[in-house]
Design a protein around this motif. Structure first.
Motif, PDB file in Angstrom:
ATOM      1  N   TYR A 111      43.594  40.891  48.425  1.00 16.12           N
ATOM      2  CA  TYR A 111      43.476  40.150  47.167  1.00 16.12           C
ATOM      3  C   TYR A 111      42.927  38.749  47.408  1.00 16.12           C
ATOM      4  N   MET A 112      43.461  38.066  48.420  1.00 16.64           N
ATOM      5  CA  MET A 112      43.004  36.699  48.712  1.00 16.64           C
ATOM      6  C   MET A 112      41.539  36.684  49.160  1.00 16.64           C
ATOM      7  N   ALA A 113      41.139  37.660  49.956  1.00 16.79           N
ATOM      8  CA  ALA A 113      39.737  37.721  50.383  1.00 16.79           C
ATOM      9  C   ALA A 113      38.823  37.881  49.170  1.00 16.79           C
ATOM     10  N   GLY A 114      39.196  38.739  48.251  1.00 18.31           N
ATOM     11  CA  GLY A 114      38.415  38.918  47.032  1.00 18.31           C
ATOM     12  C   GLY A 114      38.399  37.656  46.185  1.00 18.31           C
ATOM     13  N   GLN A 115      39.522  36.966  46.126  1.00 20.14           N
ATOM     14  CA  GLN A 115      39.607  35.750  45.320  1.00 20.14           C
ATOM     15  C   GLN A 115      38.740  34.632  45.891  1.00 20.14           C
ATOM     16  N   PHE A 116      38.693  34.494  47.223  1.00 19.20           N
ATOM     17  CA  PHE A 116      37.846  33.469  47.818  1.00 19.20           C
ATOM     18  C   PHE A 116      36.385  33.726  47.492  1.00 19.20           C
ATOM     19  N   TYR A 117      35.981  34.981  47.569  1.00 19.13           N
ATOM     20  CA  TYR A 117      34.602  35.321  47.240  1.00 19.13           C
ATOM     21  C   TYR A 117      34.324  35.074  45.758  1.00 19.13           C
ATOM     22  N   PHE A 118      35.236  35.552  44.897  1.00 22.13           N
ATOM     23  CA  PHE A 118      35.060  35.426  43.459  1.00 22.13           C
ATOM     24  C   PHE A 118      35.107  33.962  43.018  1.00 22.13           C
ATOM     25  N   PHE A 145      51.612  42.660  52.928  1.00 23.10           N
ATOM     26  CA  PHE A 145      50.733  41.741  53.643  1.00 23.10           C
ATOM     27  C   PHE A 145      49.270  42.165  53.481  1.00 23.10           C
ATOM     28  N   LEU A 146      49.002  43.471  53.629  1.00 20.67           N
ATOM     29  CA  LEU A 146      47.626  43.958  53.487  1.00 20.67           C
ATOM     30  C   LEU A 146      47.107  43.767  52.066  1.00 20.67           C
ATOM     31  N   ILE A 147      47.936  44.047  51.072  1.00 21.06           N
ATOM     32  CA  ILE A 147      47.510  43.880  49.677  1.00 21.06           C
ATOM     33  C   ILE A 147      47.203  42.410  49.385  1.00 21.06           C
ATOM     34  N   VAL A 148      48.072  41.509  49.830  1.00 21.68           N
ATOM     35  CA  VAL A 148      47.843  40.079  49.595  1.00 21.68           C
ATOM     36  C   VAL A 148      46.592  39.616  50.336  1.00 21.68           C
ATOM     37  N   ALA A 149      46.394  40.077  51.563  1.00 22.79           N
ATOM     38  CA  ALA A 149      45.203  39.687  52.326  1.00 22.79           C
ATOM     39  C   ALA A 149      43.922  40.163  51.635  1.00 22.79           C
TER      40      ALA A 149
END
Length: 180
Positions: free
Chosen positions: A80-87, A74-78
């Motif tokens: 990753y998703m936070a980085g993807q939204f920014y990117f 869950f932490l890894i996906v969270a």
């Protein structure tokens, strides 16, 4: 130590050359036996604890390891998703549509891996837990059957494992407390 047939799982009489039930030679089983060595590195310890279907896993360790896999994934996906939204926001302003499509394809592959790997680990933990109950790991496949899956989940999470050695290995509680 009780020996079991590698083919059918039946208890073998001492000094038997063949399994009396199925005729499988016992010499192969006895010659492949080696004492397990203690894992030395983090990756060896991870592999011994989380990756593999051999042996047994008691209830407490099964539940703690399953919870740790869930929380970690869950932490890894969270993250990753936070980085993807920014990117993605930055990418949308600076790139063309073809690059965005490629980015989304790579993103989809990474998300599949982030989903599949924890599921494989949970499957292996469940198989080892089924072994502690004296059942084949194949019973884990029934977790997806409506209503019967609830019973399988109950067995894995709540039922006490078989006491003493069974055909899948020694009792994890007898070896040294609550660890396998």
């Amino acid at each position: 130590m009780t020996n079991y047939c590698a083919h059918c799982g039946r208890i073998l009489p001492e000094n038997a050359a063949f399994c009396p039930a199925c005729g499988t030679p016992v010499i192969e089983v006895a010659s492949n036996h080696q004492e397990p060595k203690e894992p030395e590195t983090f990756f060896e310890r991870f592999k011994a604890d989380y990756w593999g279907t051999k042996g047994r896993l008691c209830r407490k360790v099964f539940l703690l390891r399953s919870l740790s896999v869930f929380v970690f994934s869950f932490l890894i996906v969270a993250l990753y998703m936070a980085g993807q939204f920014y990117f993605a926001k930055t990418l949308q302003e600076a790139s063309g549509p073809l690059f965005i499509v490629l980015f989304m394809m790579v993103h989809s592959l990474v998300m599949m891996a982030l989903f599949i790997v924890p599921q494989m680990i949970l499957l292996m933990l469940s198989i080892r837990r089924a072994h502690d109950l004296g059942k084949s790991g194949e019973i884990v496949a029934f977790i997806w059957v409506p209503f019967y899956g609830l019973y399988v989940g109950y067995m894995l999470c709540a039922q006490k494992g078989t006491e003493g050695e069974n055909r899948y290995g020694p009792d994890p509680l007898a070896e040294g407390g609550a660890h396998s």
